[in-house]
Every structure is written in C-alpha cells, then in structure tokens.
Design a protein around this motif. Structure first.
Motif, PDB file in Angstrom:
ATOM      1  N   ILE A 194      -1.469 -28.342  -6.372  1.00  0.00           N
ATOM      2  CA  ILE A 194      -0.551 -29.217  -5.648  1.00  0.00           C
ATOM      3  C   ILE A 194      -1.012 -30.665  -5.776  1.00  0.00           C
ATOM      4  CG2 ILE A 194       0.209 -27.509  -3.964  1.00  0.00           C
ATOM      5  CD1 ILE A 194      -2.074 -29.864  -2.468  1.00  0.00           C
ATOM      6  N   ALA A 195      -0.137 -31.573  -5.381  1.00  0.00           N
ATOM      7  CA  ALA A 195      -0.482 -32.981  -5.175  1.00  0.00           C
ATOM      8  C   ALA A 195      -0.143 -33.290  -3.730  1.00  0.00           C
ATOM      9  CB  ALA A 195       0.308 -33.880  -6.120  1.00  0.00           C
ATOM     10  N   HIS A 196      -0.919 -34.174  -3.127  1.00  0.00           N
ATOM     11  CA  HIS A 196      -0.636 -34.601  -1.754  1.00  0.00           C
ATOM     12  C   HIS A 196      -1.523 -35.782  -1.404  1.00  0.00           C
ATOM     13  CE1 HIS A 196      -3.866 -31.730   0.182  1.00  0.00           C
ATOM     14  NE2 HIS A 196      -4.325 -32.345  -0.878  1.00  0.00           N
ATOM     15  N   SER A 197      -1.250 -36.387  -0.262  1.00  0.00           N
ATOM     16  CA  SER A 197      -2.092 -37.451   0.270  1.00  0.00           C
ATOM     17  C   SER A 197      -2.221 -37.219   1.770  1.00  0.00           C
ATOM     18  CB  SER A 197      -1.487 -38.825  -0.014  1.00  0.00           C
ATOM     19  OG  SER A 197      -0.220 -38.954   0.602  1.00  0.00           O
ATOM     20  N   PHE A 198      -3.161 -37.913   2.377  1.00  0.00           N
ATOM     21  CA  PHE A 198      -3.402 -37.770   3.811  1.00  0.00           C
ATOM     22  C   PHE A 198      -3.252 -39.104   4.516  1.00  0.00           C
ATOM     23  CE2 PHE A 198      -6.279 -34.326   2.134  1.00  0.00           C
ATOM     24  CZ  PHE A 198      -5.529 -33.271   2.613  1.00  0.00           C
TER      25      PHE A 198
ATOM     26  N   ALA B  25       4.686 -14.761  -4.970  1.00  0.00           N
ATOM     27  CA  ALA B  25       5.969 -15.362  -4.602  1.00  0.00           C
ATOM     28  C   ALA B  25       5.776 -16.497  -3.600  1.00  0.00           C
ATOM     29  CB  ALA B  25       6.897 -14.295  -4.030  1.00  0.00           C
ATOM     30  N   VAL B  26       4.904 -16.298  -2.626  1.00  0.00           N
ATOM     31  CA  VAL B  26       4.637 -17.342  -1.633  1.00  0.00           C
ATOM     32  C   VAL B  26       3.983 -18.554  -2.298  1.00  0.00           C
ATOM     33  CG1 VAL B  26       3.231 -17.923   0.396  1.00  0.00           C
ATOM     34  CG2 VAL B  26       4.554 -15.799   0.356  1.00  0.00           C
ATOM     35  N   VAL B  27       2.995 -18.299  -3.142  1.00  0.00           N
ATOM     36  CA  VAL B  27       2.291 -19.387  -3.822  1.00  0.00           C
ATOM     37  C   VAL B  27       3.249 -20.157  -4.730  1.00  0.00           C
ATOM     38  CG1 VAL B  27       0.527 -19.855  -5.591  1.00  0.00           C
ATOM     39  CG2 VAL B  27      -0.012 -18.404  -3.625  1.00  0.00           C
ATOM     40  N   SER B  28       4.158 -19.461  -5.397  1.00  0.00           N
ATOM     41  CA  SER B  28       5.086 -20.134  -6.322  1.00  0.00           C
ATOM     42  C   SER B  28       6.000 -21.125  -5.603  1.00  0.00           C
ATOM     43  CB  SER B  28       5.904 -19.113  -7.111  1.00  0.00           C
ATOM     44  OG  SER B  28       6.881 -18.497  -6.293  1.00  0.00           O
ATOM     45  N   GLU B  29       6.235 -20.909  -4.312  1.00  0.00           N
ATOM     46  CA  GLU B  29       7.053 -21.851  -3.533  1.00  0.00           C
ATOM     47  C   GLU B  29       6.357 -23.195  -3.347  1.00  0.00           C
ATOM     48  OE1 GLU B  29       7.573 -19.704   0.100  1.00  0.00           O
ATOM     49  OE2 GLU B  29       9.075 -18.341  -0.742  1.00  0.00           O
ATOM     50  N   LEU B  30       5.035 -23.224  -3.508  1.00  0.00           N
ATOM     51  CA  LEU B  30       4.240 -24.438  -3.301  1.00  0.00           C
ATOM     52  C   LEU B  30       3.637 -24.986  -4.593  1.00  0.00           C
ATOM     53  CD1 LEU B  30       2.260 -23.133  -0.193  1.00  0.00           C
ATOM     54  CD2 LEU B  30       4.220 -24.678  -0.160  1.00  0.00           C
ATOM     55  N   ASN B  31       3.500 -24.138  -5.585  1.00  0.00           N
ATOM     56  CA  ASN B  31       2.777 -24.479  -6.804  1.00  0.00           C
ATOM     57  C   ASN B  31       3.441 -25.620  -7.566  1.00  0.00           C
ATOM     58  OD1 ASN B  31       0.528 -24.006  -8.386  1.00  0.00           O
ATOM     59  ND2 ASN B  31       1.482 -22.364  -9.566  1.00  0.00           N
ATOM     60  N   TYR B  32       2.618 -26.501  -8.120  1.00  0.00           N
ATOM     61  CA  TYR B  32       3.068 -27.637  -8.924  1.00  0.00           C
ATOM     62  C   TYR B  32       4.026 -28.547  -8.169  1.00  0.00           C
ATOM     63  CZ  TYR B  32       0.958 -25.232 -12.865  1.00  0.00           C
ATOM     64  OH  TYR B  32       0.074 -24.606 -13.696  1.00  0.00           O
ATOM     65  N   ARG B  33       3.801 -28.689  -6.877  1.00  0.00           N
ATOM     66  CA  ARG B  33       4.645 -29.552  -6.047  1.00  0.00           C
ATOM     67  C   ARG B  33       3.814 -30.699  -5.498  1.00  0.00           C
ATOM     68  NH1 ARG B  33       7.376 -25.309  -6.662  1.00  0.00           N
ATOM     69  NH2 ARG B  33       9.421 -24.815  -5.936  1.00  0.00           N
ATOM     70  N   ASN B  34       4.484 -31.836  -5.301  1.00  0.00           N
ATOM     71  CA  ASN B  34       3.901 -32.923  -4.517  1.00  0.00           C
ATOM     72  C   ASN B  34       4.321 -32.639  -3.078  1.00  0.00           C
ATOM     73  OD1 ASN B  34       3.280 -35.223  -3.097  1.00  0.00           O
ATOM     74  ND2 ASN B  34       4.157 -36.637  -4.605  1.00  0.00           N
ATOM     75  N   LEU B  35       3.411 -32.178  -2.266  1.00  0.00           N
ATOM     76  CA  LEU B  35       3.756 -31.761  -0.905  1.00  0.00           C
ATOM     77  C   LEU B  35       4.235 -32.934  -0.051  1.00  0.00           C
ATOM     78  CD1 LEU B  35       0.984 -29.119  -0.167  1.00  0.00           C
ATOM     79  CD2 LEU B  35       3.233 -28.820  -1.230  1.00  0.00           C
ATOM     80  N   ASP B  36       3.867 -34.157  -0.430  1.00  0.00           N
ATOM     81  CA  ASP B  36       4.363 -35.329   0.286  1.00  0.00           C
ATOM     82  C   ASP B  36       5.885 -35.453   0.182  1.00  0.00           C
ATOM     83  OD1 ASP B  36       1.680 -35.856   0.710  1.00  0.00           O
ATOM     84  OD2 ASP B  36       1.612 -37.632  -0.576  1.00  0.00           O
ATOM     85  N   SER B  37       6.459 -34.853  -0.869  1.00  0.00           N
ATOM     86  CA  SER B  37       7.905 -34.935  -1.104  1.00  0.00           C
ATOM     87  C   SER B  37       8.666 -33.717  -0.596  1.00  0.00           C
ATOM     88  CB  SER B  37       8.174 -35.081  -2.607  1.00  0.00           C
ATOM     89  OG  SER B  37       7.554 -36.241  -3.105  1.00  0.00           O
TER      90      SER B  37
ATOM     91  N   ALA C  17      -0.331 -17.780   5.197  1.00  0.00           N
ATOM     92  CA  ALA C  17      -0.453 -16.575   6.036  1.00  0.00           C
ATOM     93  C   ALA C  17       0.845 -16.289   6.777  1.00  0.00           C
ATOM     94  CB  ALA C  17      -1.613 -16.730   7.018  1.00  0.00           C
ATOM     95  N   ASP C  18       1.451 -17.312   7.344  1.00  0.00           N
ATOM     96  CA  ASP C  18       2.705 -17.123   8.089  1.00  0.00           C
ATOM     97  C   ASP C  18       3.832 -16.660   7.167  1.00  0.00           C
ATOM     98  OD1 ASP C  18       1.415 -17.860  10.434  1.00  0.00           O
ATOM     99  OD2 ASP C  18       2.277 -19.885  10.476  1.00  0.00           O
ATOM    100  N   ARG C  19       3.887 -17.207   5.965  1.00  0.00           N
ATOM    101  CA  ARG C  19       4.925 -16.793   5.018  1.00  0.00           C
ATOM    102  C   ARG C  19       4.696 -15.359   4.542  1.00  0.00           C
ATOM    103  NH1 ARG C  19       6.336 -22.321   1.532  1.00  0.00           N
ATOM    104  NH2 ARG C  19       6.992 -23.532   3.359  1.00  0.00           N
ATOM    105  N   LEU C  20       3.442 -14.983   4.357  1.00  0.00           N
ATOM    106  CA  LEU C  20       3.148 -13.590   4.006  1.00  0.00           C
ATOM    107  C   LEU C  20       3.521 -12.653   5.151  1.00  0.00           C
ATOM    108  CD1 LEU C  20      -0.278 -13.803   2.145  1.00  0.00           C
ATOM    109  CD2 LEU C  20       1.886 -12.941   1.214  1.00  0.00           C
ATOM    110  N   ALA C  21       3.228 -13.044   6.381  1.00  0.00           N
ATOM    111  CA  ALA C  21       3.571 -12.224   7.545  1.00  0.00           C
ATOM    112  C   ALA C  21       5.081 -11.996   7.614  1.00  0.00           C
ATOM    113  CB  ALA C  21       3.067 -12.881   8.827  1.00  0.00           C
ATOM    114  N   ALA C  22       5.855 -13.027   7.312  1.00  0.00           N
ATOM    115  CA  ALA C  22       7.318 -12.882   7.310  1.00  0.00           C
ATOM    116  C   ALA C  22       7.753 -11.871   6.254  1.00  0.00           C
ATOM    117  CB  ALA C  22       7.977 -14.240   7.070  1.00  0.00           C
ATOM    118  N   ARG C  23       7.088 -11.869   5.114  1.00  0.00           N
ATOM    119  CA  ARG C  23       7.429 -10.921   4.049  1.00  0.00           C
ATOM    120  C   ARG C  23       7.034  -9.497   4.441  1.00  0.00           C
ATOM    121  NH1 ARG C  23       8.617 -12.942  -1.114  1.00  0.00           N
ATOM    122  NH2 ARG C  23       9.004 -15.185  -1.034  1.00  0.00           N
ATOM    123  N   VAL C  24       5.924  -9.347   5.154  1.00  0.00           N
ATOM    124  CA  VAL C  24       5.538  -8.021   5.661  1.00  0.00           C
ATOM    125  C   VAL C  24       6.619  -7.523   6.617  1.00  0.00           C
ATOM    126  CG1 VAL C  24       3.891  -6.762   7.113  1.00  0.00           C
ATOM    127  CG2 VAL C  24       3.052  -8.344   5.354  1.00  0.00           C
ATOM    128  N   ARG C  25       7.025  -8.365   7.565  1.00  0.00           N
ATOM    129  CA  ARG C  25       8.058  -7.982   8.543  1.00  0.00           C
ATOM    130  C   ARG C  25       9.381  -7.644   7.871  1.00  0.00           C
ATOM    131  NH1 ARG C  25       5.665 -12.213  11.314  1.00  0.00           N
ATOM    132  NH2 ARG C  25       7.334 -13.638  10.740  1.00  0.00           N
TER     133      ARG C  25
END
Length: 132
Positions: A12-16, A61-73, A92-100
């Motif tokens: 990912i890319a991001h800033s703080f 699948a969960v990781v692919s939703e975030l992968n290669y993204r600029n999280l700031d955007s 973890a929360d996204r995985l829990a939703a998939r379990v449910r």
C-alpha cells in the motif's frame, strides 16, 4: 484451543498526520506480510479448524481490496491514520464478516476468534485479535 494460520502479503501507499510519525507524515509505501489465525476450542467433524483452502481464498479476497492502493485516496479511510494496528483490525473485521456470510463454509461456524498480524519487517509487527 486449536488454530490454523494462513498468509498473504499487502502493498500500500499512505501517509500519517501527527508529529509522532516524523518523516512518515509524507506519502510512503509499505509492504506487509499478513497472517490470519483462526481459532476454535474443538475440531469440527472432519478434525480441522477450518478449510485451509477457503481461509486462504478469503484472506486473499480481503487483501486484494486494499492491495496496490493509496489508502489516503480511499473513501473508507478518509482522515484516518492507517497504522499497522488499524489495518490489522480492518482485515480481521472484514474476515469476520466473510465467516458470518458463510465464505469459509459451514464448518467455520464453530470458530471463536481471529487474529490478524501485519509484519512490517523482520523486527516489527502488530496484531488485532477479535472474537467471532
């Protein structure tokens, strides 16, 4: 308590915001090794914690939703410091939703917890543990 762990990676890319982050306040990249651990007190009827193939697939699948993204955007993270700890919780929360939702099969109904660990390097990592 029984557990299995599956692994993926995330770039990912991001800033703080905040002086505590020093030079990381500027846009930078991060690569994480992602471990997802699924727990249950007793094995299912097949003597497994959960189908390891399905666990790997759902983590991917969960990781692919975030992968290669600029999280700031990303709208989900507007005005949020996407720290390692925070991202572990998001995954973890996204995985829990998939379990449910049944994504890990009927056998996963007996899971009692998930821990997600993001390894920033060989010397630093953060985890988030949650009940199901």
């Amino acid at each position: 308590m029984f557990s299995i762990t599956v692994r993926d990676h995330l770039m990912i890319a991001h800033s703080f915001r905040g002086d505590v982050f020093g030079p990381a306040q500027r846009l930078h990249g991060a690569t994480f090794l992602v471990d997802a651990t699924f727990r249950r007190p007793e094995l299912d009827d097949d003597n497994i914690v959960v189908d390891i193939g399905l666990a790997t697939q759902e983590l991917g699948a969960v990781v692919s939703e975030l992968n290669y993204r600029n999280l700031d955007s990303e709208p989900d993270f507007k005005d949020t410091n996407t720290s390692t700890e925070f991202l572990a919780k998001v995954i973890a929360d996204r995985l829990a939703a998939r379990v449910r939702a049944g994504g890990l099969g009927e056998g996963a109904r007996g899971l009692t917890g998930i821990t997600v660990t993001l390894h920033e390097s060989h010397i630093a990592w953060a985890s988030y543990e949650r009940a199901l």
